[in-house]
Design a protein around this motif. Sequence first.
Motif, mmCIF file in Angstrom:
data_model
loop_
_atom_site.group_PDB
_atom_site.id
_atom_site.type_symbol
_atom_site.label_atom_id
_atom_site.label_comp_id
_atom_site.label_asym_id
_atom_site.label_seq_id
_atom_site.Cartn_x
_atom_site.Cartn_y
_atom_site.Cartn_z
ATOM 1 N N TYR A 119 48.657 27.694 37.808
ATOM 2 C CA TYR A 119 47.885 28.822 38.334
ATOM 3 C C TYR A 119 48.826 29.707 39.152
ATOM 4 N N THR A 120 48.291 30.786 39.720
ATOM 5 C CA THR A 120 49.099 31.660 40.579
ATOM 6 C C THR A 120 49.349 30.985 41.927
ATOM 7 N N TYR A 121 50.419 31.397 42.608
ATOM 8 C CA TYR A 121 50.680 30.860 43.941
ATOM 9 C C TYR A 121 49.931 31.693 44.986
ATOM 10 N N ASN A 122 49.456 31.024 46.024
ATOM 11 C CA ASN A 122 48.707 31.684 47.097
ATOM 12 C C ASN A 122 49.343 31.428 48.461
ATOM 13 N N TRP A 123 50.664 31.228 48.481
ATOM 14 C CA TRP A 123 51.358 30.927 49.735
ATOM 15 C C TRP A 123 51.664 32.238 50.467
ATOM 16 N N THR A 124 50.596 32.908 50.877
ATOM 17 C CA THR A 124 50.699 34.253 51.448
ATOM 18 C C THR A 124 51.464 34.267 52.766
ATOM 19 N N GLN A 125 51.529 33.156 53.443
ATOM 20 C CA GLN A 125 52.281 33.058 54.696
ATOM 21 C C GLN A 125 53.766 33.335 54.474
ATOM 22 N N ILE A 126 54.249 33.052 53.274
ATOM 23 C CA ILE A 126 55.672 33.206 52.963
ATOM 24 C C ILE A 126 55.911 34.233 51.858
ATOM 25 N N LEU A 127 55.079 34.214 50.798
ATOM 26 C CA LEU A 127 55.303 35.061 49.626
ATOM 27 C C LEU A 127 54.109 35.977 49.363
ATOM 28 N N ASN A 128 54.393 37.173 48.906
ATOM 29 C CA ASN A 128 53.334 38.107 48.530
ATOM 30 C C ASN A 128 52.692 37.630 47.223
ATOM 31 N N PRO A 129 51.378 37.362 47.216
ATOM 32 C CA PRO A 129 50.736 36.894 45.978
ATOM 33 C C PRO A 129 50.965 37.850 44.817
ATOM 34 N N GLN A 130 50.913 37.286 43.621
ATOM 35 C CA GLN A 130 51.119 38.096 42.422
ATOM 36 C C GLN A 130 49.994 39.119 42.249
ATOM 37 N N SER A 131 50.225 40.103 41.414
ATOM 38 C CA SER A 131 49.262 41.185 41.207
ATOM 39 C C SER A 131 48.004 40.674 40.516
ATOM 40 N N GLU A 135 47.484 37.672 37.801
ATOM 41 C CA GLU A 135 46.489 36.646 38.113
ATOM 42 C C GLU A 135 45.495 36.472 36.962
ATOM 43 N N GLU A 136 45.003 37.576 36.420
ATOM 44 C CA GLU A 136 44.037 37.500 35.321
ATOM 45 C C GLU A 136 44.651 36.831 34.098
ATOM 46 N N ARG A 137 45.897 37.158 33.800
ATOM 47 C CA ARG A 137 46.572 36.564 32.647
ATOM 48 C C ARG A 137 46.797 35.064 32.846
ATOM 49 N N VAL A 138 47.237 34.698 34.040
ATOM 50 C CA VAL A 138 47.497 33.283 34.338
ATOM 51 C C VAL A 138 46.194 32.479 34.296
ATOM 52 N N PHE A 139 45.117 33.039 34.838
ATOM 53 C CA PHE A 139 43.834 32.337 34.840
ATOM 54 C C PHE A 139 43.303 32.146 33.420
ATOM 55 N N LYS A 140 43.522 33.129 32.574
ATOM 56 C CA LYS A 140 43.085 33.009 31.181
ATOM 57 C C LYS A 140 43.822 31.867 30.485
ATOM 58 N N ASP A 141 45.141 31.812 30.676
ATOM 59 C CA ASP A 141 45.937 30.730 30.081
ATOM 60 C C ASP A 141 45.544 29.378 30.682
ATOM 61 N N ALA A 142 45.293 29.379 32.006
ATOM 62 C CA ALA A 142 44.919 28.137 32.682
ATOM 63 C C ALA A 142 43.601 27.593 32.143
ATOM 64 N N GLU A 143 42.638 28.481 31.919
ATOM 65 C CA GLU A 143 41.334 28.037 31.419
ATOM 66 C C GLU A 143 41.468 27.374 30.046
ATOM 67 N N ALA A 144 42.287 27.965 29.185
ATOM 68 C CA ALA A 144 42.506 27.370 27.863
ATOM 69 C C ALA A 144 43.135 25.983 27.990
ATOM 70 N N ASN A 145 44.076 25.841 28.919
ATOM 71 C CA ASN A 145 44.734 24.554 29.154
ATOM 72 C C ASN A 145 43.740 23.525 29.692
#
Length: 326
Positions: A119-131, A135-145
């Motif tokens: 899935y996407t990373y959400n470590w906002t304390q250190i890194l700016n989350p992905q766009s 996120e939508e693309r990663v979630f789509k692939d994750a759901e299939a997996n």
Amino acid sequence: MMCKYLIHYFSGTGNTYHMVKTIERELSNRGNEVDLLNIEKYKDIKLVNYNLHIFCFPVYGFGTPSIMLRYISSLKAEVGCNAAIVCTSAGAEGQSLNHCKYLLNKKGFKVFLTDMVVYTYNWTQILNPQSKEIEERVFKDAEANVIEITKKIINNETYIKKTNIIILILSWPIFIIFHNLARRILGKTFITDDTCISCDKCKDICPAKVIYMYNGKPRWKSNCESCQRCINICPKASIQLSIIKLAIFVTLELVPILIIMDINNYIYHLPIIVNMILYCIMFVANTIIANILISIMEKVGLFKKIFNISYTKKYRRNIAKGFNIK
């Protein structure tokens, strides 16, 4: 044949929750009965009432979150309940699956499947989350997996995800440091800027219950999960990483290294094991000193403004769509 499943889960910012809801949907669509158990709301349950248990959690510091480890330690399978472990990660599960499988087997479970979903990373304390687009693309692939993994669970297909031995060896010390020290230090580097409205939401939704209110503003104790829920869910995006607090911790943690180098260079060359013990002792001592120093400085108006220096204000906040922590 209908089966009864119990999904034990912890989700910091919603990625794991999204996975859990997908698993629930796929199991239910095939006529199975599914119960969800958010381990933050743990209640005594009869494990034997379920045909199969699924444990779901995110990976923190290349390992299993401490809240999940504590939960597993409280369980005991009475008749060798079957279990599957599915974790979420931004790319690497480290030693989490192996560790969790070992602990569940010790508790009497029979783990037949372990796997990881990206899935996407959400470590906002250190890194700016992905766009949002990523996120939508990663979630789509994750759901299939997740759907494919759920099919394996339904068919009781044995699958133990293999981890590269080098990654496994390297991830253990990183996890130990993160689990025992880093997450606690990172929790103490949180601050709220002037946009904070004292709504108490961060305090109420903290899974580790480490946030308390002081003069209407949140402060963090030293047992943070580093789940990033507070910084991502704050309605005003008021929670930030304090660069000055982080610098204080980093500076004080470097002091032991310099002291040990001086001892070895100018006084006596100590054995490696002695150097390691000395460093650990001084590291812990300096962490305590840093905490005390920051606590004192936070009460002084000038330092409070300096602590507000941060680079995370413009970072995108990232909570998975539909995330429900109740």
